[in-house]
Design an enzyme around this catalytic site. Structure first.
Site, PDB file in Angstrom:
ATOM      1  N   GLY A  60      19.427  -9.189 -10.817  1.00 45.86           N
ATOM      2  CA  GLY A  60      18.371  -8.551 -11.606  1.00 45.86           C
ATOM      3  C   GLY A  60      17.821  -9.515 -12.636  1.00 45.86           C
ATOM      4  O   GLY A  60      18.429 -10.551 -12.930  1.00 45.86           O
ATOM      5  N   CYS A  87      25.319 -12.228  -8.859  1.00 47.76           N
ATOM      6  CA  CYS A  87      24.469 -12.750  -9.931  1.00 47.76           C
ATOM      7  C   CYS A  87      24.515 -11.821 -11.145  1.00 47.76           C
ATOM      8  O   CYS A  87      25.548 -11.705 -11.791  1.00 47.76           O
ATOM      9  CB  CYS A  87      23.051 -12.972  -9.417  1.00 47.76           C
ATOM     10  SG  CYS A  87      22.063 -14.067 -10.475  1.00 47.76           S
ATOM     11  N   TYR A  88      23.441 -11.100 -11.459  1.00 43.78           N
ATOM     12  CA  TYR A  88      23.479 -10.157 -12.574  1.00 43.78           C
ATOM     13  C   TYR A  88      24.581  -9.125 -12.353  1.00 43.78           C
ATOM     14  O   TYR A  88      25.222  -8.681 -13.315  1.00 43.78           O
ATOM     15  CB  TYR A  88      22.130  -9.448 -12.727  1.00 43.78           C
ATOM     16  CG  TYR A  88      22.114  -8.438 -13.860  1.00 43.78           C
ATOM     17  CD1 TYR A  88      21.774  -8.830 -15.153  1.00 43.78           C
ATOM     18  CD2 TYR A  88      22.470  -7.106 -13.649  1.00 43.78           C
ATOM     19  CE1 TYR A  88      21.790  -7.910 -16.197  1.00 43.78           C
ATOM     20  CE2 TYR A  88      22.483  -6.190 -14.680  1.00 43.78           C
ATOM     21  CZ  TYR A  88      22.146  -6.599 -15.956  1.00 43.78           C
ATOM     22  OH  TYR A  88      22.172  -5.699 -17.003  1.00 43.78           O
ATOM     23  N   HIS A 182      23.982 -16.353  -4.549  1.00 38.77           N
ATOM     24  CA  HIS A 182      23.442 -15.272  -3.710  1.00 38.77           C
ATOM     25  C   HIS A 182      23.881 -15.444  -2.252  1.00 38.77           C
ATOM     26  O   HIS A 182      23.300 -16.251  -1.514  1.00 38.77           O
ATOM     27  CB  HIS A 182      21.913 -15.258  -3.788  1.00 38.77           C
ATOM     28  CG  HIS A 182      21.386 -14.767  -5.095  1.00 38.77           C
ATOM     29  ND1 HIS A 182      21.095 -13.445  -5.328  1.00 38.77           N
ATOM     30  CD2 HIS A 182      21.131 -15.433  -6.252  1.00 38.77           C
ATOM     31  CE1 HIS A 182      20.663 -13.304  -6.578  1.00 38.77           C
ATOM     32  NE2 HIS A 182      20.682 -14.502  -7.156  1.00 38.77           N
ATOM     33  N   GLU A 184      23.384 -13.414   0.119  1.00 36.26           N
ATOM     34  CA  GLU A 184      22.467 -12.719   1.031  1.00 36.26           C
ATOM     35  C   GLU A 184      21.351 -13.620   1.555  1.00 36.26           C
ATOM     36  O   GLU A 184      20.711 -13.278   2.560  1.00 36.26           O
ATOM     37  CB  GLU A 184      21.868 -11.475   0.359  1.00 36.26           C
ATOM     38  CG  GLU A 184      20.914 -11.735  -0.798  1.00 36.26           C
ATOM     39  CD  GLU A 184      21.590 -11.907  -2.145  1.00 36.26           C
ATOM     40  OE1 GLU A 184      20.911 -11.703  -3.174  1.00 36.26           O
ATOM     41  OE2 GLU A 184      22.785 -12.268  -2.183  1.00 36.26           O
ATOM     42  N   SER A 236       0.019   5.233  17.170  1.00 37.85           N
ATOM     43  CA  SER A 236      -0.994   4.255  16.778  1.00 37.85           C
ATOM     44  C   SER A 236      -0.978   3.025  17.675  1.00 37.85           C
ATOM     45  O   SER A 236      -1.955   2.289  17.731  1.00 37.85           O
ATOM     46  CB  SER A 236      -0.756   3.812  15.329  1.00 37.85           C
ATOM     47  OG  SER A 236       0.437   3.042  15.230  1.00 37.85           O
ATOM     48  N   GLY A 237       0.153   2.783  18.340  1.00 36.81           N
ATOM     49  CA  GLY A 237       0.302   1.563  19.119  1.00 36.81           C
ATOM     50  C   GLY A 237       1.008   0.469  18.366  1.00 36.81           C
ATOM     51  O   GLY A 237       1.320  -0.585  18.923  1.00 36.81           O
ATOM     52  N   GLY A 238       1.276   0.699  17.067  1.00 35.74           N
ATOM     53  CA  GLY A 238       2.050  -0.258  16.280  1.00 35.74           C
ATOM     54  C   GLY A 238       3.524  -0.180  16.649  1.00 35.74           C
ATOM     55  O   GLY A 238       3.958   0.700  17.399  1.00 35.74           O
ATOM     56  N   VAL A 239       4.306  -1.099  16.096  1.00 35.45           N
ATOM     57  CA  VAL A 239       5.725  -1.180  16.446  1.00 35.45           C
ATOM     58  C   VAL A 239       6.450   0.119  16.131  1.00 35.45           C
ATOM     59  O   VAL A 239       7.180   0.661  16.966  1.00 35.45           O
ATOM     60  CB  VAL A 239       6.401  -2.348  15.681  1.00 35.45           C
ATOM     61  CG1 VAL A 239       7.898  -2.379  15.980  1.00 35.45           C
ATOM     62  CG2 VAL A 239       5.759  -3.666  16.053  1.00 35.45           C
ATOM     63  N   ASP A 240       6.262   0.644  14.921  1.00 33.27           N
ATOM     64  CA  ASP A 240       7.037   1.799  14.487  1.00 33.27           C
ATOM     65  C   ASP A 240       6.753   3.042  15.331  1.00 33.27           C
ATOM     66  O   ASP A 240       7.678   3.690  15.835  1.00 33.27           O
ATOM     67  CB  ASP A 240       6.761   2.097  13.010  1.00 33.27           C
ATOM     68  CG  ASP A 240       7.113   0.918  12.116  1.00 33.27           C
ATOM     69  OD1 ASP A 240       7.993   0.124  12.507  1.00 33.27           O
ATOM     70  OD2 ASP A 240       6.508   0.780  11.043  1.00 33.27           O
ATOM     71  N   SER A 241       5.479   3.388  15.503  1.00 36.37           N
ATOM     72  CA  SER A 241       5.164   4.594  16.278  1.00 36.37           C
ATOM     73  C   SER A 241       5.504   4.412  17.747  1.00 36.37           C
ATOM     74  O   SER A 241       5.873   5.367  18.431  1.00 36.37           O
ATOM     75  CB  SER A 241       3.690   4.987  16.104  1.00 36.37           C
ATOM     76  OG  SER A 241       2.833   4.070  16.740  1.00 36.37           O
ATOM     77  N   SER A 242       5.419   3.174  18.249  1.00 35.28           N
ATOM     78  CA  SER A 242       5.776   2.915  19.646  1.00 35.28           C
ATOM     79  C   SER A 242       7.261   3.153  19.884  1.00 35.28           C
ATOM     80  O   SER A 242       7.664   3.760  20.889  1.00 35.28           O
ATOM     81  CB  SER A 242       5.420   1.472  20.030  1.00 35.28           C
ATOM     82  OG  SER A 242       4.030   1.255  19.942  1.00 35.28           O
ATOM     83  N   LYS A 382      12.604  -3.028   9.413  1.00 32.90           N
ATOM     84  CA  LYS A 382      11.725  -3.403  10.518  1.00 32.90           C
ATOM     85  C   LYS A 382      12.470  -4.191  11.597  1.00 32.90           C
ATOM     86  O   LYS A 382      12.236  -3.977  12.796  1.00 32.90           O
ATOM     87  CB  LYS A 382      10.551  -4.238   9.984  1.00 32.90           C
ATOM     88  CG  LYS A 382       9.561  -4.688  11.044  1.00 32.90           C
ATOM     89  CD  LYS A 382       8.719  -3.521  11.570  1.00 32.90           C
ATOM     90  CE  LYS A 382       7.615  -3.183  10.594  1.00 32.90           C
ATOM     91  NZ  LYS A 382       6.675  -2.175  11.147  1.00 32.90           N
TER      92      LYS A 382
END
Length: 526
Positions: A60, A87-88, A182, A184, A236-242, A382
């Site tokens: 942070g 870290c923080y 870090h 990550e 929509s044809g996007g990744v998520d809705s597909s 994603k």
């Protein structure tokens, strides 16, 4: 496959405002363990309900040694579960138990080498090399101005650097660990192993969070919640809705009806491509709703980005409601909401997260909407969505297509949206994508698109003066989309794209390239 509850073992990440917090979550998920990000001021009732097997305190921007510094409630430390402070997170834990944090004479931002100075469960056996004395040494990423200068009772120093002698601490009895660096970020070479060791060996979590198990769990949940009802999905044809379409189709088959809203704000030939992929190739029932006129009429005269987003989101719902009224037994509206949408839209347990922008998947739903929501991707990042898309049999080209905003070209046309502008932008964007693809650059940039600027610039075609519109090209490289660097594309490729756009689209007289990074800019222009 597993019959065990994939949420039964989980890690809680308390967020103190680090730019890397979502990276922590993704690394834990990659280790096969479910986790969630919450505001650091977690309430006891939510904490007890969640019942984590381990806790991570994020980094942070604040100083941990002030009276007003953000601190986790004491119940976190009394819970009896392992804690990893980063870290923080390490600094606030040190202060909590009587240690001391001070401003460092020399801040560390970037690469550093950390020496292991004491045996411990978290780091033993890991190294990127050895010191002259034979001790383990790690290549890590530092990002701090303060440092721990006095170790609390019960803790010991386990790693150090020249400028930060207390670079890592632990209390093995309570399984409390603190890292000034870090783990990550990819620059910390052993970071993946360190996080994996924390969640598996220290916290005792199994690797239940896998693509196959996520799909199985989602299918079970969908069938249980939906029953014999029908589900309506805005495709929509996007990744998520597909991915949602493929997942729902596997779970409930013909109970799914997809409505593809042709809103006039899509990319070139996208409507025909969507219908071919899902209706023809996959056998999913898809209704194509031609709503271009409705969307453009509602957007007429509107130039505020947030207002445009809300109009587009609400119009989607209106179209869904109208199509749902034509179908029998439709009780559910499916959406492609993913976890970053929830985080950015102040969806944390305390609701304190700052709203950067509204998301059409999360905000803007009318209170009197007739359909219940089913959001099978709501817990996923994603990269996880893409992994299960491949597992479900979707094509790599579809799954790894660049992100496209829910409002479509509505937020890539600055100011008022007009049909004329949409047509110009569609052609320019298609040329940009075609050239990136032919240059083998499409998969090397994280996101690329064209933006329409509603201003005119003077150009010359032959002996004639052309007073026409401006197109800006945007391409970025990013890991998590929370920060992004503008892509250093070859000037010759940019010149080819620019010439094609101006030669093939007479309404355009000038092409610019956006060299803004995020922050301070955002990836999309609106």
């Amino acid at each position: 496959m597993t019959s065990e509850n994939i949420h039964s073992q989980k890690i809680l990440i308390l967020d103190f405002g680090s730019q890397y917090t979502q990276l922590i979550a993704r690394r834990i998920r990659e280790a096969g363990v479910y986790c969630e990000i919450w505001d650091y001021e977690v309430e006891a009732k939510y904490f007890d309900e969640f019942n984590p097997q381990g806790i991570v305190l994020s980094g942070g921007p604040e100083s941990a040694n002030t009276k007003t510094s953000p601190r986790a409630p004491s119940l976190v430390y009394r819970s009896g579960v392992p804690i990893l402070g980063i870290c923080y997170g390490m600094q606030t834990m040190a202060e909590e138990f009587g240690g001391k944090v001070e401003a460092s004479n020399k801040s560390e931002f970037g690469f550093a080498k950390v020496d292991l100075v004491a045996s411990n469960r978290l780091l033993d056996g890991l190294n990127d090399g050895l010191t002259d004395s034979g001790k383990s040494q790690f290549d890590v990423w530092m990002s701090h101005g303060d440092k721990v200068t006095n170790v609390p009772d019960g803790f010991q120093v386990i790693a150090s650097t020249e400028s930060a002698p207390i670079a890592a601490i632990c209390d093995e009895r309570r399984k409390f660990y603190g890292l000034q660096f870090h783990p990550e970020v990819t620059h910390t070479l052993q970071g993946k192993e360190i996080i994996g060791r924390f969640v598996h060996q220290v916290c005792g979590c199994d690797s239940l969070w896998t693509s196959a198990n996520i799909i199985e769990d989602a299918i079970t949940t969908i069938r249980k919640n939906v029953g014999a009802d029908s589900v309506l999905l805005g495709l929509s044809g996007g990744v998520d809705s597909s991915v949602v379409a493929a997942l729902l189709h596997r779970a409930i088959g013909d109970q799914l009806t997809c409505v593809f809203v042709d809103n006039g704000l899509l990319r070139l030939d996208e409507g025909d491509q969507v219908m071919a992929s899902f209706s023809k190739d996959m056998g999913i029932r898809v209704i194509r709703a031609d709503a271009e006129e409705l969307f453009l009429s509602r957007l007429s005269g509107i130039d505020d980005p947030e207002e445009k987003r809300k109009i587009i989101g609400n119009t989607f719902i209106d179209v869904f409601d109208e199509e749902a009224g034509k179908l029998k037994n439709v009780k559910w509206l499916a959406q492609g909401t993913i976890y970053p949408d929830v985080i950015e839209s102040a969806g944390s347990k305390t609701g304190k997260a700052h709203v950067i922008k509204s998301h059409h998947n999360v905000g803007g739903l009318p209170e009197d909407m007739k359909l219940d929501l089913v959001e099978p991707l709501r817990e996923l990042f994603k990269d996880e969505v893409r992994k299960i898309g491949i597992e479900l049999g979707l094509s790599k080209k579809m799954v790894f297509r660049h992100p496209f905003p829910g409002p479509g070209l509505g937020v890539r046309i600055l100011g008022e949206v007009r049909k004329e502008y949409c047509e110009i932008l569609r052609q320019a964007d298609a040329i940009f994508m075609e050239e990136l693809d032919q240059s083998n650059l499409y998969d090397k940039v994280s996101q690329a698109f064209a933006v329409f600027l509603p201003v005119k610039s003077v150009g010359v075609v032959g002996d004639a003066r052309r007073h026409a519109y401006v197109i800006s090209l945007r391409a970025v490289e990013t890991i998590d989309f929370m920060t992004a660097r503008w892509a250093r594309l070859d000037p010759e490729i940019l010149e080819t794209i620019s010439n094609r756009i101006m030669n093939e689209i007479p309404e355009v007289s000038r092409v610019a390239y956006d060299i803004s990074s995020k922050p301070p800019a955002t990836i999309e222009w609106e």
